[in-house]
Design a protein around this motif. Sequence first.
Motif, PDB file in Angstrom:
ATOM      1  N   UNK A 128       0.830  -1.207   0.000  1.00 63.77           N
ATOM      2  CA  UNK A 128       0.000   0.000   0.000  1.00 63.77           C
ATOM      3  C   UNK A 128       0.864   1.255   0.000  1.00 63.77           C
ATOM      4  N   UNK A 129       1.849   1.262   0.873  1.00 61.80           N
ATOM      5  CA  UNK A 129       2.676   2.460   1.043  1.00 61.80           C
ATOM      6  C   UNK A 129       3.518   2.748  -0.200  1.00 61.80           C
ATOM      7  N   UNK A 130       4.019   1.690  -0.842  1.00 58.72           N
ATOM      8  CA  UNK A 130       4.913   1.863  -1.988  1.00 58.72           C
ATOM      9  C   UNK A 130       4.190   1.764  -3.328  1.00 58.72           C
ATOM     10  N   UNK A 131       2.848   1.627  -3.268  1.00 62.75           N
ATOM     11  CA  UNK A 131       2.046   1.558  -4.498  1.00 62.75           C
ATOM     12  C   UNK A 131       2.610   0.503  -5.446  1.00 62.75           C
ATOM     13  N   UNK A 132       2.844  -0.676  -4.845  1.00 59.59           N
ATOM     14  CA  UNK A 132       3.464  -1.773  -5.586  1.00 59.59           C
ATOM     15  C   UNK A 132       2.536  -2.978  -5.523  1.00 59.59           C
ATOM     16  N   UNK A 133       2.379  -3.752  -6.595  1.00 61.41           N
ATOM     17  CA  UNK A 133       1.564  -4.970  -6.518  1.00 61.41           C
ATOM     18  C   UNK A 133       2.056  -5.872  -5.396  1.00 61.41           C
ATOM     19  N   UNK A 134       1.137  -6.395  -4.623  1.00 66.86           N
ATOM     20  CA  UNK A 134       1.531  -7.176  -3.455  1.00 66.86           C
ATOM     21  C   UNK A 134       2.298  -8.440  -3.847  1.00 66.86           C
ATOM     22  N   UNK A 135       2.116  -8.902  -5.072  1.00 68.47           N
ATOM     23  CA  UNK A 135       2.862 -10.065  -5.532  1.00 68.47           C
ATOM     24  C   UNK A 135       4.368  -9.787  -5.583  1.00 68.47           C
ATOM     25  N   UNK A 136       4.733  -8.515  -5.592  1.00 69.58           N
ATOM     26  CA  UNK A 136       6.141  -8.139  -5.663  1.00 69.58           C
ATOM     27  C   UNK A 136       6.752  -7.882  -4.284  1.00 69.58           C
ATOM     28  N   UNK A 137       5.988  -8.181  -3.229  1.00 69.48           N
ATOM     29  CA  UNK A 137       6.470  -7.969  -1.861  1.00 69.48           C
ATOM     30  C   UNK A 137       6.615  -9.322  -1.175  1.00 69.48           C
ATOM     31  N   UNK A 138       7.792  -9.607  -0.640  1.00 68.45           N
ATOM     32  CA  UNK A 138       8.048 -10.899   0.018  1.00 68.45           C
ATOM     33  C   UNK A 138       8.473 -10.671   1.461  1.00 68.45           C
TER      34      UNK A 138
END
Length: 779
Positions: free
Chosen positions: A504-514
């Motif tokens: 949410x904070x980085x406006x990044x698709x959650x699939x790209x967060x591990x």
Amino acid sequence: MNNKYVGKGIPRVDGVEKVTGEAEYVQDMKLPGMLYAKLKTSTYAHAKIKNIDISKAKALPGVKAVLTGKEAYYKLGIYMVDKPILAVDKVRYYGEAVAAVAAVDIDTAEKAVSLIEIEYEPLPVVQDIEEAFREKSVLVHEHIESYKWIENVFFPEPGTNIANHFKLRKGNLEEGFSKADLVLENKFYQPQVLHVPLETHAVIAKWGSEDRIKIWSSAQSPFAVRDLFGVALGIPKNKIEVTVPYVGGGFGGKAGIHFEPLVALLSKYSNGRPVKFVATREEEVCTFPCRQGLLAKVRTGVTKEGKIVAEEIQYLWDAGAYADYGVNIGRASGYSGVGPYDIENVKLDSYTVYTNHVFGTAYRGFGHAEFFWAIERQRELIAKALGMDPLEFRMKNLLKPGSRTITGELVNENTGRVDKCLELVAEKIGYNITKTDEEKDREKKTGKYRGKGIAVLHKAPAMPSSSATSAIIQMNEDGTLRFNVSGIDYGQGTYTALAQMVAEKLHLPIEKVKAVYESNTNSGPYDWQTVASRMLILAGNAVLDACDDLINQIMEVASVVLRAVKHELALEDGYVYVKQHPEERVAFDKLAIGYVYSNGNSIGGPLIGRGKSIAQGLSNLDKETGQGRPGLDWTYGAHGVEIEVDTSTGDIEILKIVSSFDVGHVINQTLIKGQAIGGIIQGLGTALSETLLYNSDGKLLTRNFVDYKILTMQDLPEKMEVYFVETPQLDGPYGARGCAEHPMISITSAIGNAVSNAIGTELYEVPLTADRVYKAIHK
């Protein structure tokens, strides 16, 4: 809030690994040359150790080390250092570890343990909590004064079994009781119960050269293990490395430190070979800690209009043989011990008392599930004595904005609303204690009586001001992210919630967060402990702080690349772009390890964000009055239950449960409902069937799941509804506050109140087993 990820029911980020069996636990691990450990435990609840003969065990082929308390002479303790690694001079509970063996395989280790001969001299056993509390009781610990403890926080009383005495005083008790039209006094009891994690305790340790120690543990807190290990054995922390992989449940039972030092010492005495210990289920029950028992005495004064004007409470906590977290449970239950009620005059004494039982430790709710059995049953009894509706009586007395808690904290509009939780529960359960003539006739004919009960709850994280956590977020070369926090997600789903916050904070698709699941004290950032429903709040704030740091670095480089000042830039879907000219953009992967121009020049460097958070604003509590600020934030809630009691058998059937919690802001709808339902079911087990039983000599009788009854699928109610009130916590991540422990609190009291409504029978002790209910009906 118009969020893309926060508030949504994102699937668990660890779900696939766990259901496929790919997730690795300590029990799955095997190191080259590994040995296996077994324990020799006490067959007495209280006895002098006259002699230990280990000669036959040491002579057995394949045995590499045999230890007793003489070799493992160190003491452990998180708040009070009172527990030897292995019993020295005497044993204090049935199942206490007296000796340990490391051998080439489990069978050899078990054979060696059977060859150890111990000569005991039995001592008088103290089990009854009131007897242990008396001045001339048998002493479990003869020399409390010789122990170390955290001074000005805990107050043991030498020459007694009192490991801690917490005092709270507010207002003028005598004056308050003088205004009462009704004074009611009752006694309530809850026994010890078990954590029952699916994974039992497991440790692997390797004592290397120059006292470099590696530990793999199914612990809740790697840094707590490292800290307590280092303090106990006098080893510098930079020589101790603790790794916690996946953990199969904890519920407080894996907090702090347990057999990590013993297993490490076995490795040391085995010339540095790694040693593995996995507790059997019986060892998990008999040797590892349980939840403390509680005897509560409550005296309450009310006016005829239903206003509580004075309350006097004594809590006697059955700590068992050692203090462990028990002294802090006594403290936490003291400063929140009247529940979420506005009472001007209070006297409360909370004692943590040694007995010859299995020692108690942290357990989901940290004492609150226990004392709320007393508080919410007492509220019901008062309402009945006044001839007042229990809902109306509670609403008259609940904390509201402008109220002050018993420790003097001001309740404001952002604190949370227990009254809204109770109103919602009462509405959804259809709360009404008056039965129609038709219902009464049906009950008489069938012998099955229905009733409804309500109960409220609250809890704040029980932690010191030094409760800090930190986070690291690193960008990979392809623009994806990985983040580390060293708090442990042992089933509660926090890593998923943190991943949502990062995305949410980085406006990044959650699939790209591990999320990095394996926590290691050498490579991971510091975290105090994963206890007290604190992780979402403090780790969440730390992760957001790390996001801010990372964003600042991204903007620093991007502003040069895009020739724009930072405030003109924004993030979206893995890009930085100029707000006025969205087509002017640069992808994260171009910035991740440094931006390279077409001519070969480069700027920036690896993007690594760091963040931190600490429990700000807490204070020590006054020794004599208990006044101060003990709670970072308070989560409130309420339960409503509908039951049916079969008067011919005493069986209770749970027809419906409705629960509500003010969680500030929901981060993940799916996970928080799962968390709540799990806690409710755990509370049902405590209410209906779970208890530890001892014989007259202090021998534990309930040592397996045949004798110790946990609920099965067929015992669960068909209807379970969970609702959330959202009063944003201003210092919480996205307005959230913790809700991990709270669903279990007050389940027992809501059911007890429902039994009272159903059949008019008042019960003062749990579990509410069929035989106990039957006897009460036909008394």
